[in-house]
Scaffold this motif. Structure first.
Motif, PDB file in Angstrom:
ATOM      1  N   ILE A 826       0.856  -1.185   0.000  1.00  0.00           N
ATOM      2  CA  ILE A 826       0.000   0.000   0.000  1.00  0.00           C
ATOM      3  C   ILE A 826       0.893   1.236   0.000  1.00  0.00           C
ATOM      4  O   ILE A 826       1.678   1.446   0.940  1.00  0.00           O
ATOM      5  N   TYR A 827       0.781   2.053  -1.005  1.00  0.00           N
ATOM      6  CA  TYR A 827       1.518   3.315  -1.081  1.00  0.00           C
ATOM      7  C   TYR A 827       0.535   4.444  -0.763  1.00  0.00           C
ATOM      8  O   TYR A 827      -0.159   4.958  -1.632  1.00  0.00           O
ATOM      9  N   TRP A 828       0.480   4.739   0.528  1.00  0.00           N
ATOM     10  CA  TRP A 828      -0.463   5.760   1.009  1.00  0.00           C
ATOM     11  C   TRP A 828       0.260   7.104   0.970  1.00  0.00           C
ATOM     12  O   TRP A 828       0.830   7.569   1.951  1.00  0.00           O
ATOM     13  N   GLY A 859       5.030   8.709   2.268  1.00  0.00           N
ATOM     14  CA  GLY A 859       6.041   9.669   1.843  1.00  0.00           C
ATOM     15  C   GLY A 859       6.622  10.419   3.021  1.00  0.00           C
ATOM     16  O   GLY A 859       5.976  10.579   4.053  1.00  0.00           O
ATOM     17  N   GLY A 860       7.861  10.900   2.875  1.00  0.00           N
ATOM     18  CA  GLY A 860       8.480  11.652   3.957  1.00  0.00           C
ATOM     19  C   GLY A 860       9.925  11.969   3.643  1.00  0.00           C
ATOM     20  O   GLY A 860      10.440  11.652   2.566  1.00  0.00           O
ATOM     21  N   GLN A 861      10.613  12.596   4.603  1.00  0.00           N
ATOM     22  CA  GLN A 861      12.022  12.943   4.460  1.00  0.00           C
ATOM     23  C   GLN A 861      12.854  12.042   5.355  1.00  0.00           C
ATOM     24  O   GLN A 861      12.437  11.665   6.444  1.00  0.00           O
ATOM     25  N   THR A 883       6.445  -0.241   7.903  1.00  0.00           N
ATOM     26  CA  THR A 883       6.267   1.107   7.384  1.00  0.00           C
ATOM     27  C   THR A 883       7.620   1.597   6.900  1.00  0.00           C
ATOM     28  O   THR A 883       8.571   1.670   7.672  1.00  0.00           O
ATOM     29  N   ILE A 884       7.716   1.923   5.596  1.00  0.00           N
ATOM     30  CA  ILE A 884       8.985   2.334   5.008  1.00  0.00           C
ATOM     31  C   ILE A 884       8.826   3.751   4.471  1.00  0.00           C
ATOM     32  O   ILE A 884       7.886   4.038   3.732  1.00  0.00           O
ATOM     33  N   CYS A 885       9.726   4.706   4.807  1.00  0.00           N
ATOM     34  CA  CYS A 885       9.659   6.075   4.335  1.00  0.00           C
ATOM     35  C   CYS A 885      10.635   6.249   3.175  1.00  0.00           C
ATOM     36  O   CYS A 885      11.732   5.708   3.156  1.00  0.00           O
ATOM     37  N   LEU A 886      10.221   6.996   2.183  1.00  0.00           N
ATOM     38  CA  LEU A 886      10.984   7.125   0.952  1.00  0.00           C
ATOM     39  C   LEU A 886      11.320   8.580   0.673  1.00  0.00           C
ATOM     40  O   LEU A 886      10.557   9.480   0.990  1.00  0.00           O
ATOM     41  N   THR A 958      -2.185   5.711  -3.863  1.00  0.00           N
ATOM     42  CA  THR A 958      -3.084   6.849  -3.881  1.00  0.00           C
ATOM     43  C   THR A 958      -3.140   7.433  -5.290  1.00  0.00           C
ATOM     44  O   THR A 958      -2.110   7.671  -5.929  1.00  0.00           O
ATOM     45  N   LEU A 959      -4.354   7.644  -5.773  1.00  0.00           N
ATOM     46  CA  LEU A 959      -4.553   8.202  -7.113  1.00  0.00           C
ATOM     47  C   LEU A 959      -4.252   9.689  -7.120  1.00  0.00           C
ATOM     48  O   LEU A 959      -4.825  10.446  -6.322  1.00  0.00           O
TER      49      LEU A 959
END
Length: 1003
Positions: A826-828, A859-861, A883-886, A958-959
């Protein structure tokens, strides 16, 4: 102003049916001309034909030519489906559309119907005779006296009346015997009222009780009642035959002429008797009816003989057996109970007596052989109950006032009145029965002698003849009833392995195979050779049947079933409920374990039909109840406030799926059906593009097939279609009109448009416009892309034969198989309210996806990774295994959008709009520049998907949203293409409506 004189039309004789009286206006006078007949030159265009009939179009109705026809009985004789056109009745198209000559589809000429004044004697179920063949003989039909009342009375007057009612009177006393009789009659009368209501609820055919109940109340209840009732009647054949054999055995015993021994003599005589009765039944209904009339006359003569015997002064021989004519002292002593033996209890005697009141359905069981069942069944059944009840009450009171409980039968026991050492009431009449009473060895008296009625009567052999008549007539009635009920049940094929017994023979379609089965069951119970043991078995099954009948009628009444409109005025739903309750209570008071077994059988039979869902549609109250419950709950939802936690229950989370024909996109159907099953509402929408007049017939033709296709695939969904000029306007109709009240969809699910680069620009505009429309109506959007595509219509070619949709081979999809130990990624990326997270989570809860690990990417820093992980909202009931932040890096994608570039050189907005006139999908240089960051984000995200989720079972992301009026459709589709290209797993692009569908809290 003078009024024109209106000639009076002659009327046909009135026909009365229930509460309605129907008179037919005769629009034709002698010679074929009526008062409104046209003049010589006036006529309709007889050369113009339509599919209404093969004859001339117009017929003469009320004196002039018209396509319209008067109301006719035949038009309403078949009610299989709502959409079925009445035979001979013109359709709406015939009446208001332009007539087309020789359309080709033929119907029965309406002139034939009008010749019968619309009210024929025979129904449509009688097939037309083949040319050249002799007309079939008319089946035998009976009226209410011969067909119902006499038959019911004979079935009620059975073995118990002659052989057990005097004995029950001795045990329970006259008072409690009357109570037993009235309790039994209360149950049977209420059941009779319910059967009367059912029989006036519509046209009745063959099949008796089973047909009446199943067609009015549904196959679930009808099947279980019919099977139990048929079995109870088969056992009742054995009970009455054993009573007959017992009487013959007693006669043989009196003359010392036993065949083997008392028990085996009953078995031998019983088997021979039931074999003879089987022969009479196989001879046909006409012979059986004649035999019943003979039995009825014999029983009436025996009753008169008995009553005459009670007033004749008792002889010494009869006094020795306990008969002393009417005596107040005897009546007083026999008024109170004197329990004896193992059956000596109120409910023990009730269980023995009750079968004598259960013959009330004998008339209803031959409903197919009655002239007018709706009149005959209520009238005949209730009259039979009344007269037999009177006979039971009179017999118990009279014999209880004439015969003492114990007598020796020996003439040597006569003594002088007042002799010392003499005890008992008989001492006052000059007889001393003290010895046998104390030793409990008395052979005569009400408590000991089953043939007391024969002893009391004026001429004993007439009572014996009455016993023979009552037992044989009841056995014969049950032997006829059981196979006819079972035959109708077998023909409907509600249960497996019984269809063999549904075949009929002869002009009355006699159930010969059913007769043989009933014969075998009866012989099996005859071998028990004990009347007091067989009677309680029958009592439980009959009580169970009566309870179900009454409860079924009550259920149909309280659900306001549209198909439940009995014209019988004395029916009451509360009386039916009382009858059902008292039947159940009595069952458990008689034998609790037998009651549990009976109800266990009923529940099993009911559950089997509910599970198998037989392909029958009789407009039953169960169907109406389902509709009413759904309607009430749907209306009730309007009063329920919305809550986040109820989103997936369908109050908020219903899906409108743009499947087109559902069989064209099975993967899309399976995907949504997987996470909405038993949780939410799913609507499959189809837009038929084209002129309304051209597409509406296609809609009517295919809608039912699409629904059956969904049912066969075990998808719990509704199908709906609309006709529109283009796809977008059709989807707008669906978005606005689909659903009911709070049960309205708010998630639009559709497939990805793979051919957007080669499709017409307008179709591209419409596709992106549908997404904008969904957001305008506050819908969430779920867009699905699969590498191999979604549309399989070219493979199936199902559109060639729309009627074969349900029977076509089902295409398999990835959503039907086990997924194993893969991942759901899931890419929220953006906070859309949680829909991106919720749908994959619901999917992961299903068994096929249960082994998949759910991974959530946000998403995040990098320097804020720990904080971002802690800040990730974790909704209730949703696990987050990882949970992985990119941190994203991007590159350009100009090669994809180049064909759609306007290449305007960053001109002003007015110039750009002029250049883009008629081409709104073109992308200006300024729009490319302003959306650079967002465009490159999709490129980078695709690289991340390829790195992390190449082997996932499913990817949910997420679209992205393109701002309406600021992002051309081609640019938006380029984003979606870039984001989802080159990926093997199915990709679900989801965007909620920015309202919460998840919550931290329990309240």
């Amino acid at each position: 102003m003078a009024e024109l004189p209106i000639p009076e039309l002659p009327t046909a004789p009135a026909r009365c049916s229930g509460r309605f009286t129907i008179s037919t206006l005769l629009g034709m006078e002698e010679g074929g001309r009526g008062p409104y007949a046209p003049t010589e030159g006036a006529c309709c265009d007889s050369t113009q034909r339509t599919h209404l009939s093969g004859s001339t179009l117009c017929t003469r109705t009320f004196g002039y030519n018209t396509v319209d026809v008067v109301p006719a009985y035949e038009h309403y004789a078949n009610s299989n489906g709502v959409g079925d056109a009445g035979k001979g009745r013109p359709s709406l198209a015939d009446l208001h559309s332009i007539l087309k000559p020789d359309a080709g589809r033929l119907r029965t000429p309406v002139s034939d119907l009008q010749r019968s004044n619309g009210l024929p004697e025979a129904g449509l179920e009688e097939a037309a005779e083949e040319p050249g063949r002799a007309p079939a003989l008319e089946p035998v039909r009976f009226g209410w006296v011969k067909g119902v009342m006499i038959r019911c009375m004979l079935n009620i007057w059975g073995v118990i009346l002659y052989l057990r009612l005097p004995w029950i009177t001795a045990q329970a006393g006259i008072a409690l015997t009357w109570l037993i009789i009235l309790m039994s009659v209360t149950v049977t009368t209420i059941t009779g009222l319910s059967i009367s209501a059912i029989s006036t609820n519509g046209k009745v055919k063959s099949g008796g009780t089973y047909f009446l109940i199943s067609r009015s109340l549904g196959p679930e209840l009808g099947g279980s009642i019919g099977l139990i009732f048929a079995f109870a009647n088969a056992v009742a054949v054995a009970m009455h035959t054993v009573g007959f054999a017992e009487t013959v055995r007693d006669l043989l015993q009196e003359h010392n002429s036993l065949i083997v021994d008392p028990t085996n003599d009953i078995r031998i005589i019983g088997v021979v008797t039931v074999t003879v009765l089987l022969g009479i039944s196989l001879a046909g209904m006409e012979w059986e009816a004649k035999a019943q009339i003979l039995f009825f006359l014999v029983i009436l003569v025996s009753f008169i003989n008995y009553l005459v015997g009670t007033v004749i002064p008792a002889t010494a021989e009869k006094q020795a057996k306990g008969f002393f004519s009417y005596r107040a002292d005897i009546f007083a002593q026999n008024f109170v109970p004197d329990w004896r033996g193992p059956e000596g209890s109120f409910f023990g005697l009730f269980s023995i007596f009750f079968p004598s009141a259960t013959g009330i359905l004998a008339g209803a069981n031959i409903s197919g052989d009655l002239k007018d069942p709706a009149v005959a069944i209520p009238k005949g059944t209730l009259m039979a109950i009344f007269w037999t009840t009177m006979s039971y009450l009179v017999l118990s009171a009279t014999i209880g006032a004439c015969v003492v409980r114990d007598a020796s039968g020996s003439l040597n026991d006569s003594v002088a009145v007042g002799s010392p050492g003499c005890e008992g009431l008989a001492c006052g009449f000059g007889w001393n029965f003290t010895a046998c009473t104390q030793q409990q060895s008395c052979r005569y008296g009400l408590s000991n002698y089953y043939q007391s009625m024969s002893m009391v009567s004026g001429f004993g052999p007439l009572i014996t003849a009455g016993i023979f008549g009552a037992t044989l007539s009841s056995a014969l009635a049950c032997l006829v009833s059981a196979p006819k009920v079972f035959q109708c049940l077998c023909r409907d094929q509600l249960y497996p392995l019984i269809g063999f017994f549904g075949k009929g023979y002869g002009r009355n379609s006699e159930p010969v195979r059913g007769y043989m089965l009933t014969y075998v069951i009866a012989v099996g119970f005859i071998l028990i050779a004990e009347l007091n043991a067989i009677a309680p078995i029958i009592s439980n099954f009959f009580l169970c049947s009566y309870a179900l009948i009454n409860f079924s009628c009550f259920h149909a009444s309280i659900t306001n079933s549209p198909g439940w409109r009995p014209s019988f005025r004395y029916y009451s739903k509360w009386a039916a409920l009382f009858g059902a309750a008292i039947s159940v209570v009595i069952m458990f008071l008689l034998t609790w374990w037998a009651a549990l077994i009976a109800f266990g059988i009923v529940i099993f039979l009911l559950g089997y039909v509910l599970y198998k869902k037989p392909d029958v549609n009789w407009g039953s109250s169960m169907q109406a109840s389902s509709y009413n419950m759904a309607l009430n709950y749907s209306v009730g939802l309007s009063e329920v406030d919305e809550h986040i936690k109820n989103y997936r229950q369908g109050q908020l989370g219903a899906c409108l799926v743009l499947t087109g024909p559902p069989n064209f996109r099975p993967a899309l159907v399976d995907f949504v059906g997987t996470f909405t099953k038993n949780l939410s509402l799913m609507l499959c929408g189809n837009v038929l593009i084209g002129p309304w007049k051209q597409k509406m017939p296609e809609s009517w033709l295919t809608a039912d097939g699409h629904t059956k296709w969904l049912l066969k695939r075990k998808i719990k969904a509704f199908y709906t279609d609309v006709v529109a000029e283009d796809l977008r306007s059709g989807v707008q109709m669906l978005i606005q009109a689909a659903g009911l009240g709070k049960m309205r969809p708010n998630i639009l699910v559709l497939g990805y448009k793979r051919n957007w680069r080669t499709a017409s620009p307008q179709s591209l505009e419409d596709y992106v416009g549908i997404l904008h429309d969904a957001f305008d109506f506050k819908y969430g959007v779920c867009l699905m892309r699969m590498k191999e595509g979604l549309n399989v219509s070219r493979v199936l070619q199902a559109h060639v034969d729309p009627t074969a949709l349900a029977g076509e081979q089902q295409a398999s999809t990835i959503f039907q198989g086990e997924q194993g130990k893969k991942t759901i990624d899931i890419y929220w990326l953006f906070d859309d309210g949680g829909l991106t997270l919720l749908i994959p989570y619901l999917l992961g809860r299903k068994k096929r996806w249960g082994k998949c690990k759910i991974r959530v990417f946000v998403g995040g820093q990098i320097n804020r990774m720990d904080e971002e992980r802690k800040a990730t909202p974790k909704p209730t009931r949703t696990p987050f295994p990882s949970t992985i932040c990119l941190s994203c890096s991007i590159k350009r994608f100009d090669d994809l959008i180049a064909p759609f570039r306007l290449n305007d050189g960053f001109k002003d907005e007015v110039t750009v709009n002029e250049m883009r006139q008629g081409c709104p999908w073109k992308i200006s240089d300024e729009e490319v520049d302003k959306n650079r960051a967002k465009s490159l984000r999709q490129v980078r995200l695709n690289e991340i998907l390829l790195d992390y989720s190449r082997d996932a079972a499913l990817i949910a992301i997420t679209l992205p949203i393109g701002r309406k009026g600021r992002c051309p459709s081609s640019l938006y589709m380029a984003w979606l293409e870039t984001l989802s290209q080159d990926l093997r797993p199915p990709i679900i692009l989801t965007r909620g409506n920015q309202e919460n569908v998840l919550t931290f809290y329990c309240q």
